[in-house]
Design a protein around this motif. Structure first.
Motif, PDB file in Angstrom:
ATOM      1  N   LEU A  20       0.688  -1.617   0.089  1.00 29.71           N
ATOM      2  CA  LEU A  20       0.314   0.118  -0.343  1.00 29.71           C
ATOM      3  C   LEU A  20       1.319   1.355  -0.229  1.00 29.71           C
ATOM      4  O   LEU A  20       1.662   1.876   0.613  1.00 29.71           O
ATOM      5  CB  LEU A  20      -1.341   0.181   1.877  1.00 29.71           C
ATOM      6  CG  LEU A  20      -2.438  -1.099   1.648  1.00 29.71           C
ATOM      7  CD1 LEU A  20      -2.719  -0.939   2.520  1.00 29.71           C
ATOM      8  CD2 LEU A  20      -2.739  -1.630   0.097  1.00 29.71           C
ATOM      9  N   THR A  21       0.209   2.484  -0.923  1.00 30.51           N
ATOM     10  CA  THR A  21       1.145   3.149  -0.578  1.00 30.51           C
ATOM     11  C   THR A  21       0.006   4.592  -0.039  1.00 30.51           C
ATOM     12  O   THR A  21      -0.909   4.525  -0.058  1.00 30.51           O
ATOM     13  CB  THR A  21       1.366   3.364  -2.179  1.00 30.51           C
ATOM     14  OG1 THR A  21       1.928   2.760  -2.411  1.00 30.51           O
ATOM     15  CG2 THR A  21       2.030   5.376  -2.347  1.00 30.51           C
ATOM     16  N   CYS A  22       1.152   6.054   0.596  1.00 28.09           N
ATOM     17  CA  CYS A  22       0.219   6.693   0.826  1.00 28.09           C
ATOM     18  C   CYS A  22       1.363   7.734   0.596  1.00 28.09           C
ATOM     19  O   CYS A  22       1.990   8.007   1.074  1.00 28.09           O
ATOM     20  CB  CYS A  22       0.021   6.536   2.131  1.00 28.09           C
ATOM     21  SG  CYS A  22      -0.557   8.572   3.409  1.00 28.09           S
ATOM     22  N   VAL A  23       0.473   9.038  -0.362  1.00 30.45           N
ATOM     23  CA  VAL A  23       0.749  10.032  -0.820  1.00 30.45           C
ATOM     24  C   VAL A  23       0.927  10.956  -0.148  1.00 30.45           C
ATOM     25  O   VAL A  23      -0.608  11.659  -0.315  1.00 30.45           O
ATOM     26  CB  VAL A  23       0.655  10.016  -2.351  1.00 30.45           C
ATOM     27  CG1 VAL A  23       1.689  11.256  -3.158  1.00 30.45           C
ATOM     28  CG2 VAL A  23       1.779   8.953  -2.950  1.00 30.45           C
ATOM     29  N   ALA A  24       1.141  11.659   0.502  1.00 27.97           N
ATOM     30  CA  ALA A  24       0.702  13.662   1.193  1.00 27.97           C
ATOM     31  C   ALA A  24       1.122  14.098   0.034  1.00 27.97           C
ATOM     32  O   ALA A  24       1.810  14.534  -1.259  1.00 27.97           O
ATOM     33  CB  ALA A  24       1.670  13.750   2.333  1.00 27.97           C
ATOM     34  N   SER A  25      -0.256  15.565  -0.060  1.00 21.95           N
ATOM     35  CA  SER A  25       0.393  16.319  -1.216  1.00 21.95           C
ATOM     36  C   SER A  25       1.534  17.204  -0.789  1.00 21.95           C
ATOM     37  O   SER A  25       1.769  18.243  -1.706  1.00 21.95           O
ATOM     38  CB  SER A  25      -1.332  16.802  -0.919  1.00 21.95           C
ATOM     39  OG  SER A  25      -1.632  17.883  -0.045  1.00 21.95           O
ATOM     40  N   GLU A  26       1.636  17.454  -0.017  1.00 21.30           N
ATOM     41  CA  GLU A  26       2.624  18.592   0.852  1.00 21.30           C
ATOM     42  C   GLU A  26       3.794  17.965   1.902  1.00 21.30           C
ATOM     43  O   GLU A  26       3.302  17.071   2.622  1.00 21.30           O
ATOM     44  CB  GLU A  26       2.239  19.851   0.854  1.00 21.30           C
ATOM     45  CG  GLU A  26       0.959  19.600   2.258  1.00 21.30           C
ATOM     46  CD  GLU A  26       0.595  20.743   2.215  1.00 21.30           C
ATOM     47  OE1 GLU A  26      -0.085  21.553   1.360  1.00 21.30           O
ATOM     48  OE2 GLU A  26       0.697  22.233   2.676  1.00 21.30           O
ATOM     49  N   PHE A  27       4.395  18.593   2.091  1.00 23.50           N
ATOM     50  CA  PHE A  27       5.531  18.135   3.544  1.00 23.50           C
ATOM     51  C   PHE A  27       4.184  18.906   4.628  1.00 23.50           C
ATOM     52  O   PHE A  27       3.579  20.135   4.582  1.00 23.50           O
ATOM     53  CB  PHE A  27       6.504  18.905   3.305  1.00 23.50           C
ATOM     54  CG  PHE A  27       7.477  18.726   4.715  1.00 23.50           C
ATOM     55  CD1 PHE A  27       7.855  19.479   5.216  1.00 23.50           C
ATOM     56  CD2 PHE A  27       7.384  17.670   4.951  1.00 23.50           C
ATOM     57  CE1 PHE A  27       8.456  19.709   5.893  1.00 23.50           C
ATOM     58  CE2 PHE A  27       8.605  16.846   6.432  1.00 23.50           C
ATOM     59  CZ  PHE A  27       8.658  18.158   6.974  1.00 23.50           C
ATOM     60  N   ALA A  28       4.349  17.806   5.736  1.00 26.87           N
ATOM     61  CA  ALA A  28       3.573  18.202   6.687  1.00 26.87           C
ATOM     62  C   ALA A  28       4.321  18.465   8.385  1.00 26.87           C
ATOM     63  O   ALA A  28       4.387  17.436   8.299  1.00 26.87           O
ATOM     64  CB  ALA A  28       2.798  17.204   7.641  1.00 26.87           C
ATOM     65  N   MET A  29       4.882  19.613   8.195  1.00 22.84           N
ATOM     66  CA  MET A  29       6.161  19.844   9.103  1.00 22.84           C
ATOM     67  C   MET A  29       5.622  19.285  10.953  1.00 22.84           C
ATOM     68  O   MET A  29       6.015  19.109  11.879  1.00 22.84           O
ATOM     69  CB  MET A  29       6.422  21.761   9.193  1.00 22.84           C
ATOM     70  CG  MET A  29       7.329  21.674  10.054  1.00 22.84           C
ATOM     71  SD  MET A  29       8.590  23.372   9.613  1.00 22.84           S
ATOM     72  CE  MET A  29       8.849  23.101   7.784  1.00 22.84           C
ATOM     73  N   ASP A  30       3.891  19.980  10.790  1.00 25.06           N
ATOM     74  CA  ASP A  30       2.767  19.356  11.955  1.00 25.06           C
ATOM     75  C   ASP A  30       2.605  18.291  12.757  1.00 25.06           C
ATOM     76  O   ASP A  30       2.856  18.417  13.672  1.00 25.06           O
ATOM     77  CB  ASP A  30       2.095  20.747  12.633  1.00 25.06           C
ATOM     78  CG  ASP A  30       2.425  22.554  12.199  1.00 25.06           C
ATOM     79  OD1 ASP A  30       0.665  22.757  11.265  1.00 25.06           O
ATOM     80  OD2 ASP A  30       3.993  22.760  12.354  1.00 25.06           O
ATOM     81  N   TYR A  31       2.701  17.361  11.417  1.00 21.97           N
ATOM     82  CA  TYR A  31       2.743  16.065  11.666  1.00 21.97           C
ATOM     83  C   TYR A  31       4.064  15.490  11.760  1.00 21.97           C
ATOM     84  O   TYR A  31       5.006  14.988  10.928  1.00 21.97           O
ATOM     85  CB  TYR A  31       2.007  15.308  10.697  1.00 21.97           C
ATOM     86  CG  TYR A  31       0.650  15.730  10.295  1.00 21.97           C
ATOM     87  CD1 TYR A  31      -0.131  17.095   9.775  1.00 21.97           C
ATOM     88  CD2 TYR A  31      -0.316  16.322  11.791  1.00 21.97           C
ATOM     89  CE1 TYR A  31      -0.957  17.870   9.779  1.00 21.97           C
ATOM     90  CE2 TYR A  31      -1.689  15.974  11.042  1.00 21.97           C
ATOM     91  CZ  TYR A  31      -1.793  17.352  10.753  1.00 21.97           C
ATOM     92  OH  TYR A  31      -2.790  17.800   9.794  1.00 21.97           O
ATOM     93  N   TYR A  32       3.908  14.782  13.499  1.00 23.75           N
ATOM     94  CA  TYR A  32       5.088  13.513  13.527  1.00 23.75           C
ATOM     95  C   TYR A  32       4.720  12.373  13.246  1.00 23.75           C
ATOM     96  O   TYR A  32       6.028  11.306  13.663  1.00 23.75           O
ATOM     97  CB  TYR A  32       4.981  13.861  15.062  1.00 23.75           C
ATOM     98  CG  TYR A  32       5.981  13.505  15.468  1.00 23.75           C
ATOM     99  CD1 TYR A  32       5.589  11.881  17.286  1.00 23.75           C
ATOM    100  CD2 TYR A  32       7.833  12.887  15.620  1.00 23.75           C
ATOM    101  CE1 TYR A  32       7.104  11.073  17.297  1.00 23.75           C
ATOM    102  CE2 TYR A  32       8.078  12.385  16.198  1.00 23.75           C
ATOM    103  CZ  TYR A  32       8.102  10.931  16.910  1.00 23.75           C
ATOM    104  OH  TYR A  32       8.922  10.239  17.828  1.00 23.75           O
ATOM    105  N   VAL A  33       3.979  11.691  13.311  1.00 24.28           N
ATOM    106  CA  VAL A  33       3.546  10.912  13.235  1.00 24.28           C
ATOM    107  C   VAL A  33       2.294   9.806  12.011  1.00 24.28           C
ATOM    108  O   VAL A  33       1.574  10.627  11.515  1.00 24.28           O
ATOM    109  CB  VAL A  33       2.527   9.531  14.395  1.00 24.28           C
ATOM    110  CG1 VAL A  33       1.862  10.184  14.810  1.00 24.28           C
ATOM    111  CG2 VAL A  33       2.706   8.611  13.857  1.00 24.28           C
TER     112      VAL A  33
END
Length: 121
Positions: A20-33
């Motif tokens: 499975l692949t999960c792609v984020a739309s952008e870098f999420a600096m606030d998210y740690y996990v």
């Protein structure tokens, strides 16, 4: 707001593998996990695995030594390699991002739309 898109689900026989692949739309600096959850019809959503921004990983007992979570920072992508799949692994798998390392859904506030996994003979 960060958007997450999962892919890689499908139908395989018991003993097979999926990634499975999960792609984020952008870098999420606030998210740690980043975590993977799954939900079977009629059942509650359950945490499967998570990976932190410093690459600490955790798995629920039933998937240990079968599933592997990894990440690619440059591509804003998290993977879940699933081997030796069992019928009880079936369900819709969701990717989620949060600030606390946990397998509790309440600790995550950004979710993808899910990808379906069906393990049957």
């Amino acid at each position: 707001q960060v958007r997450l898109v999962e892919s890689g689900g499908g139908s395989v026989q018991p003993g097979g593998s999926l990634r499975l692949t999960c792609v984020a739309s952008e870098f999420a600096m606030d998210y740690y996990v980043t975590a993977w959850f799954r939900q079977a019809p009629g059942k509650e959503r359950e945490g499967v695995s998570y990976i932190t921004s410093d690459d600490l990983t955790y798995y629920r007992d039933t998937v240990k030594r079968r599933f592997t979570i990894t990440r690619d920072y440059a591509e804003y992508t998290v993977y879940l390699q699933m081997n030796r799949l069992k019928p009880e692994d079936s369900g819709t798998y969701y990717c989620a991002m949060g600030r606390k390392p946990s397998l509790a859904a309440r600790d995550y506030d950004t979710w993808g739309q899910g990808t379906r996994v069906d393990i049957s003979s």
